[in-house]
Structures are given as structure tokens and as C-alpha cells.
Design a protein around this motif. Structure first.
Motif, short mmCIF file in Angstrom:
data_model
loop_
_atom_site.label_atom_id
_atom_site.label_comp_id
_atom_site.label_asym_id
_atom_site.label_seq_id
_atom_site.Cartn_x
_atom_site.Cartn_y
_atom_site.Cartn_z
N MET A 1 -6.53 -12.69 5.47
CA MET A 1 -7.40 -12.17 4.94
C MET A 1 -7.43 -10.69 5.54
SD MET A 1 -11.29 -13.13 6.42
CE MET A 1 -11.43 -14.64 5.31
N ILE A 2 -7.70 -9.73 4.67
CA ILE A 2 -7.57 -8.34 5.10
C ILE A 2 -8.90 -7.62 5.39
CG2 ILE A 2 -6.64 -7.34 3.17
CD1 ILE A 2 -4.95 -5.23 5.07
N THR A 3 -9.38 -7.10 6.33
CA THR A 3 -10.87 -6.53 6.30
C THR A 3 -10.80 -5.05 7.24
OG1 THR A 3 -12.91 -6.98 6.91
CG2 THR A 3 -11.23 -7.75 8.58
N GLY A 4 -11.75 -4.61 6.83
CA GLY A 4 -12.26 -3.13 7.42
C GLY A 4 -13.25 -2.54 7.00
N ILE A 5 -14.01 -1.87 7.42
CA ILE A 5 -15.29 -1.28 6.99
C ILE A 5 -14.90 -0.33 5.82
CG2 ILE A 5 -16.50 -1.73 9.05
CD1 ILE A 5 -16.68 1.30 9.46
N PRO A 6 -15.89 0.05 4.97
CA PRO A 6 -15.68 1.12 3.81
C PRO A 6 -15.37 2.38 4.36
CG PRO A 6 -17.48 -0.26 3.54
CD PRO A 6 -17.23 -0.38 4.79
N GLY A 7 -13.98 2.79 3.81
CA GLY A 7 -13.42 4.18 4.05
C GLY A 7 -12.22 4.22 5.04
N VAL A 8 -11.95 2.93 5.79
CA VAL A 8 -10.96 2.80 6.57
C VAL A 8 -9.50 2.90 6.06
CG1 VAL A 8 -10.79 0.37 6.48
CG2 VAL A 8 -10.51 1.67 8.79
N GLY A 9 -9.55 2.75 4.70
CA GLY A 9 -8.19 2.91 3.89
C GLY A 9 -7.45 1.63 3.63
N ARG B 1 -13.28 10.38 5.34
CA ARG B 1 -12.64 9.61 3.92
C ARG B 1 -13.80 9.52 2.98
NH1 ARG B 1 -8.86 6.06 7.79
NH2 ARG B 1 -7.35 7.53 8.40
N ARG B 2 -14.79 8.86 3.60
CA ARG B 2 -16.02 8.42 2.76
C ARG B 2 -16.51 9.74 2.14
NH1 ARG B 2 -19.86 4.73 6.41
NH2 ARG B 2 -18.37 2.98 6.59
N LEU B 3 -16.84 10.90 2.55
CA LEU B 3 -17.21 12.03 1.89
C LEU B 3 -16.22 12.39 0.98
CD1 LEU B 3 -18.33 13.87 5.19
CD2 LEU B 3 -19.65 12.82 3.33
N ARG B 4 -14.91 12.28 1.06
CA ARG B 4 -14.08 12.75 -0.03
C ARG B 4 -13.98 11.91 -1.16
NH1 ARG B 4 -10.95 14.04 4.86
NH2 ARG B 4 -9.98 11.85 4.77
N ASP B 5 -14.31 10.51 -0.86
CA ASP B 5 -14.45 9.45 -1.93
C ASP B 5 -15.76 9.63 -2.90
OD1 ASP B 5 -13.98 7.28 -3.66
OD2 ASP B 5 -14.02 5.90 -2.15
#
Length: 196
Positions: A6-14, A127-131
């Protein structure tokens, strides 16, 4: 024997970018499954959602039912080939944070490894602002850090219910994407070797 990472990370982490690049370099072929996409498929079938980003606004009890259906699908696939699940461990909803996997769901999936991708709140915000492709809620750096802390705590609770090993990979702007990808490739190659 099913093999699940399982690979996890919050939105925008890449997380999704790192995962896709790493899968091109691993020795063993993994089947990449995005848990949210599978949940969205189930929600559309049930007439509960029309947009992927609207999923987190569903009633938590409905989300849990969808999660269990997806968990059972994943286990069936993992019986035939190694699976890598791209997912969120803690999901921000309008009324609070929802664990991506209730105890019953994580026990069905029973991952062997949990990989957490992290970055600084300012990196994630940038990253979120650029996506522009995603409809993301606006959060402050403090809220992003809280979400990341909860994501890590959720992953630890999942490991408690599955005996999974946990690996944290940092995806910093100055460190370089290549290094994070390399770390994930190493984890996946070692993980399969351990359980082969």
C-alpha cells in the motif's frame, strides 16, 4: 499467498508520480490499483457519485460499504499477481477526517508493506496550486501538516491490524524526484524478495 503493498500520502505529495515512475524500474511486475478510482467505479454503479472528488463528501457509512467491496476485489487480484495500492490513509471530509480503511477493510486487504510519501506543507501547497486538473480544497500549511500527521497515524494503525512493515519516503523539492523513485524501487524489490 496474496502480496499487497500500500502506498499512501496526502493529495499533492507526489505519490502517484513516484509510483508510476518506480513501477517502470522494479524487477517484478506489480498490478497498480488506485483505491479511490475503484471506489468511484463502485459508487457510479450504485448511483452515488458522478465526480471523483465528490467521493469524500459521501456519507461515511456508504463509504465504508464501498471500501469493503473494493477490498474484496483487491484480494481476488492479489491472489494472482502482486498488487500495489495507490491510496489515501486519512481523507479530509466536510465533518472531519475519515480513515481510508476501517479495521474490517484493512484486515481483508492485509497489506505486507505500507509506504508513506511525505513532503513539507509548503511543498505540498505549491504542488496543489500548480495542479489545475484536480478540484482540491484549499488548506493552510497548518491544515496540511495536520492531515499529513493523521495520514501517518492512520498508516500505523493499519500496520497494527495487518503486521505490515512501514517505510517513509520523503519527496522534497531539493532532494529530487529521482531519489524518491529510487527508494520506492528498492522497497518494492526487497519486499517481493522477502515474501517470494
Amino acid at each position: 499467498m496474496p502480496f499487497v503493498v500500500m502506498i499512501t500520502g496526502i493529495p499533492g505529495v507526489g505519490k502517484s508520480t513516484i509510483t508510476k515512475l518506480a513501477l517502470k524500474q522494479v524487477r517484478v511486475k506489480f498490478r497498480l490499483l488506485n483505491f479511490g478510482d475503484l471506489m468511484f467505479e463502485e459508487a457510479v454503479k450504485a448511483g452515488l457519485a458522478t465526480h471523483r472528488d465528490g467521493m469524500r463528501k459521501l456519507n461515511p457509512n456508504l463509504q465504508k460499504k464501498l471500501q469493503m467491496k473494493v477490498a474484496q476485489r483487491i484480494v481476488e487480484i492479489a491472489q494472482k499477481e502482486p498488487v500495489l495500492i495507490d491510496t489515501h490513509a486519512a481523507i479530509r471530509t466536510p465533518v472531519g477526517y475519515l480513515l481510508g480503511f476501517p479495521k474490517e477493510v484493512i484486515e481483508v486487504i492485509n497489506p505486507n508493506f505500507i509506504v508513506i510519501i511525505e513532503a513539507t506543507p509548503s511543498e505540498i501547497l505549491g504542488r496543489r496550486l500548480r495542479d489545475l486538473k484536480r478540484d482540491r480544497d484549499v488548506e493552510t500549511e497548518e491544515q496540511i501538516q495536520r492531515h499529513q500527521d493523521l495520514n501517518r497515524a492512520a498508516a500505523v494503525s493499519y500496520a497494527m491490524h495487518s503486521n505490515a512493515l512501514i517505510k517513509i519516503i520523503e519527496n522534497h523539492e531539493d532532494k529530487g524526484l529521482e531519489e524518491a523513485v529510487y527508494e520506492l524501487v528498492e522497497v518494492l524489490n526487497l519486499a517481493v524478495g522477502e515474501y517470494a
